[in-house]
Every structure is written in C-alpha cells, then in structure tokens.
Design a protein around this motif. Structure first.
Motif, PDB file in Angstrom:
ATOM      1  N   LEU A   1       0.692  -1.082  -0.005  1.00  0.00           N
ATOM      2  CA  LEU A   1       0.073   0.102  -0.071  1.00  0.00           C
ATOM      3  C   LEU A   1       0.813   1.424   0.109  1.00  0.00           C
ATOM      4  O   LEU A   1       0.777   2.320  -0.668  1.00  0.00           O
ATOM      5  N   ASP A   2       1.990   1.272   0.618  1.00  0.00           N
ATOM      6  CA  ASP A   2       2.854   2.506   0.621  1.00  0.00           C
ATOM      7  C   ASP A   2       3.415   2.449  -0.609  1.00  0.00           C
ATOM      8  O   ASP A   2       3.804   3.394  -1.223  1.00  0.00           O
TER       9      ASP A   2
ATOM     10  N   GLN B   1      -8.389   7.331   4.816  1.00  0.00           N
ATOM     11  CA  GLN B   1      -7.270   8.320   4.838  1.00  0.00           C
ATOM     12  C   GLN B   1      -7.177   8.891   3.706  1.00  0.00           C
ATOM     13  O   GLN B   1      -7.034  10.144   3.460  1.00  0.00           O
ATOM     14  N   HIS B   2      -7.212   8.073   2.508  1.00  0.00           N
ATOM     15  CA  HIS B   2      -7.153   8.781   1.149  1.00  0.00           C
ATOM     16  C   HIS B   2      -8.218   9.849   0.709  1.00  0.00           C
ATOM     17  O   HIS B   2      -7.916  10.826   0.111  1.00  0.00           O
TER      18      HIS B   2
ATOM     19  N   ARG C   1      -7.046   2.911   4.967  1.00  0.00           N
ATOM     20  CA  ARG C   1      -6.207   3.439   4.004  1.00  0.00           C
ATOM     21  C   ARG C   1      -7.131   4.188   3.153  1.00  0.00           C
ATOM     22  O   ARG C   1      -6.650   5.175   2.718  1.00  0.00           O
TER      23      ARG C   1
END
Length: 392
Positions: A184-185, A232-233, A229
């Motif tokens: 994901l990073d 957050q995005h 995630r």
C-alpha cells in the motif's frame, strides 16, 4: 467486486453521490487465451506457456463483441492467461473501443515494456490492472519466475508515464499478508490509481492452493487496513480507488467497522445515525455476490460461465447460441438458484442477519471444499456474534 472507496464516501462526504443503478447487462470477464508466460500458484484458469486448441479466432472474437453489444453489455475485462500474448490483442481492443465498450486489461505486466508501451497507449484501455502479489522475493516465488516483480513494477511506471489509469492487483494469502502494508505504501509512492485485493478463490491451481488461504484473523486485519487506508485517502482528497473481490463478507465488515470508527468522530448523534443509515442502505442496494447476475465469464473457447471461477460449469457456447439466449435461459438450474432472491443458502448463512448485504458470499468456495453449491461459504471471516447467528 466490492468498491470500498465508493461506500466510504457515505462517511467522508456531506453529500455523497447516489448509489449507481444496477447495470442492464453483466460485466464480462473474458479470458481471451489460456496461454501465459507465468505459472502462478493461484491461477484459476490453469494457464501455461503453450498453444491451446480451439481458442476463439479473431473473427469469432469480433462476432462475440457484436453479440455482447447487442445484449447491452458495456464493460469488458480482457484477461487470460496473459492477454498480451494474443497476437491480435490490439486489433480486438480497437474493435471493442469502436463499439463503445469500456475496456480493461488484466495482465501480469511482465510483457509491458519500452518496446510496446506506445501500442498499449494507442489501444486506449480505460484501465490496466497489473498483478503484484507481494514484495520481490514473495512475488517471484508466487509467480514462479525470477524477475517478474521488477518487470511488473516497470510496467506500472511505463503506464503512469503514458497517463494510463493503472492499478495493482493483489491476491491475499497466508504467505503475503504481512507485506500488504508495504504494498500500500508502494501504491502511494508510485501514484497508482487503484488497489484491488482479491481473496483467494478455490478454482484451477487456486483450488490446489486452498491451504495457502489467509486465516480469518489475518483476513480481517488485511481488510481493516484497506478500510483505514481508503478513509485516509478520501480525507486527503487523493483520487484513488480501493476495491476487493471474492469475499462478500467485506460488506457487513465495513458496516461494523464504520459504526466503531464513526463513534470517535466529532459528529452529533443524529449525524452519526444518518451516515450509518446511508451506508447500510447502499450496502443493501449493492446486495453482495453478483455471480450469475451482474458478472459473467467467457473463456478462451467461447464457453459462458456464471463467473471466472465456474469453469467446471458451462452455460453454453457463444459460437452456438447468442449471449442473450445463454444468459437468460430460464431452464438452467444453477442460474435460477443464483438469481433467486434471497438465495437459499444453508448452514450459518441461513441464520445470518447480514445476508441482505453479502447475498450468501461465494458459491465456488463452498462447492470446492464440500461439493455443496448452496452450503455456507467457508471463507466468511465474521464471527457468529457479529452476524447475529442464532444457533438452532
């Protein structure tokens, strides 16, 4: 397919977009060829780097596209094997685009390079999904070819440089789950547009690899990480998309996660209830598993299946009968059962209070392990108390 980001907007936007209406015709996942330059352990089509007899010719494939367009199909996902190994892939894509299809390419990425990126660009794929199943060592072992990881990452970079919408496709297993945070990073570092997590489905080589499937605890942790995630995005207003596939328990799990997460937000009671109610309405409208309803598969020889994992069951061949006649055959018992609302699923599913969201989950996993098409899905990772199962 479970569109996490789409549902998550119910929590992050004051006026989230309305839930899209169901398509008039199914999305077609089309395995153009079984030939592949890799031998991945989880391959549902059991592909290999060899010639397969009786695959659809260029002329036949174009006739199929004409037929699908007449049936109001609008979305084609071109898969394989490795679809880029078909010599006519660009000709077929041009024909599909001329007919007005949304065309996505599902590829392992190893064949996209500096020599053909212009051809890929000219093909005007609406989306290119590239498989990355872990970091380098894990991915190369999974794909059983050294160097495949670097080739796939290079393909992502070539697509980004060419302004092609590109996504990472990741199949969750016990072996690679621990590398999901780093992937994901990597998605963020490479500015990848989409992340698709596929739960392992037991078909083809994937059936023999069922022992590799992630445990329920690991699965829960992985999906929760995607939820966080994605949220957050959206808060950061990143134009990304997170989706999952092959485990419709993700729907009820998102509702559960949302209830816990939104309790910590600076909202009054009424606002919290409204957001949760809207999310639940959208999830129920989605309805869970779409096999035989909004998803169909055509294999390399023209056989039509309820989805990509039902290659053991053919509804008919597109060369012998039109897609419309095959797809709306009221005499097919499997299709009739899949389209029954609600489906008559046994086991813990029959008492599940979240059934209207997940629709009974994936039928092929139950069939592969128990021989019962209508048994409970062994891949459901929710606890009995979470789905209010009443023991009888």
């Amino acid at each position: 397919m479970f569109r996490i980001s789409q549902f998550m907007r119910c929590l992050t936007q004051e006026s989230p977009p309305p839930f899209p209406s169901p398509p008039k015709a199914p999305v077609i996942i089309w395995n153009l060829t079984r030939r592949c330059n890799l031998t991945c352990r989880h391959c549902y089509s059991t592909s290999a780097n060899t010639h397969f007899h009786n695959e659809l010719t260029t002329t036949e494939a174009k006739q199929v596209m004409d037929d699908l367009r007449a049936a109001n199909v609008s979305v084609l996902i071109l898969s394989g094997g490795e679809p880029l190994l078909r010599p006519d892939i660009y000709e077929l894509t041009a024909y599909a685009r001329a007919l007005g299809f949304f065309v996505a390419l599902s590829t392992n990425g190893t064949l996209i390079n500096k020599n053909n990126i212009q051809q890929v660009t000219n093909a005007q794929f609406n989306y290119v999904g590239i498989s990355v199943d872990g970091l380098e060592t894990t991915h190369d072992q999974f794909r059983q070819q050294t160097g495949s990881y670097q080739a796939s990452l290079a393909a992502i970079n070539y697509c980004k440089q060419a302004n092609i919408k590109v996504g990472i496709r990741f199949t969750l297993t016990e072996q690679n789950a621990c590398e999901l945070p780093q992937l994901l990073d990597l998605m963020e570092d490479l500015h990848v547009d989409k992340f698709y997590l596929s739960h392992l489905n037991y078909s083809g080589r994937g059936k023999r690899s069922a022992k590799l499937d992630a445990s329920k605890r690991i699965t829960r942790n992985a999906i929760e990480l995607l939820f966080k995630r994605s949220y957050q995005h959206l808060i950061e207003q990143r134009n990304t998309d997170f989706v999952t596939g092959n485990n419709d328990a993700d729907g009820p799990f998102l509702l559960q996660w949302a209830k816990q997460h939104i309790a910590t937000q600076s909202l009054n009671n009424t606002e919290r209830k409204q957001k949760i109610k809207l999310l639940e309405q959208h999830l129920k409208q989605w309805g869970g598993n779409a096999t035989g309803i909004h998803i169909a598969n055509i294999d390399n020889m023209g056989n039509v299946h309820p989805d990509s994992y039902w290659w053991s069951y053919s509804l008919g061949n597109i060369k012998d009968k039109s897609f419309n006649k095959i797809w709306f055959d009221n005499n097919d018992t499997l299709l009739a059962g899949l389209r029954e609302h609600p489906r008559r699923i046994t086991g813990r599913c029959s008492h599940c209070q979240q059934f209207s969201i997940c629709g009974g989950n994936t039928r092929t996993r139950s069939y592969a392990l128990t021989g019962d098409v209508w048994g409970e899905d062994p891949g459901c990772y929710l606890h009995d108390n979470e789905i209010a199962v009443v023991q009888v």
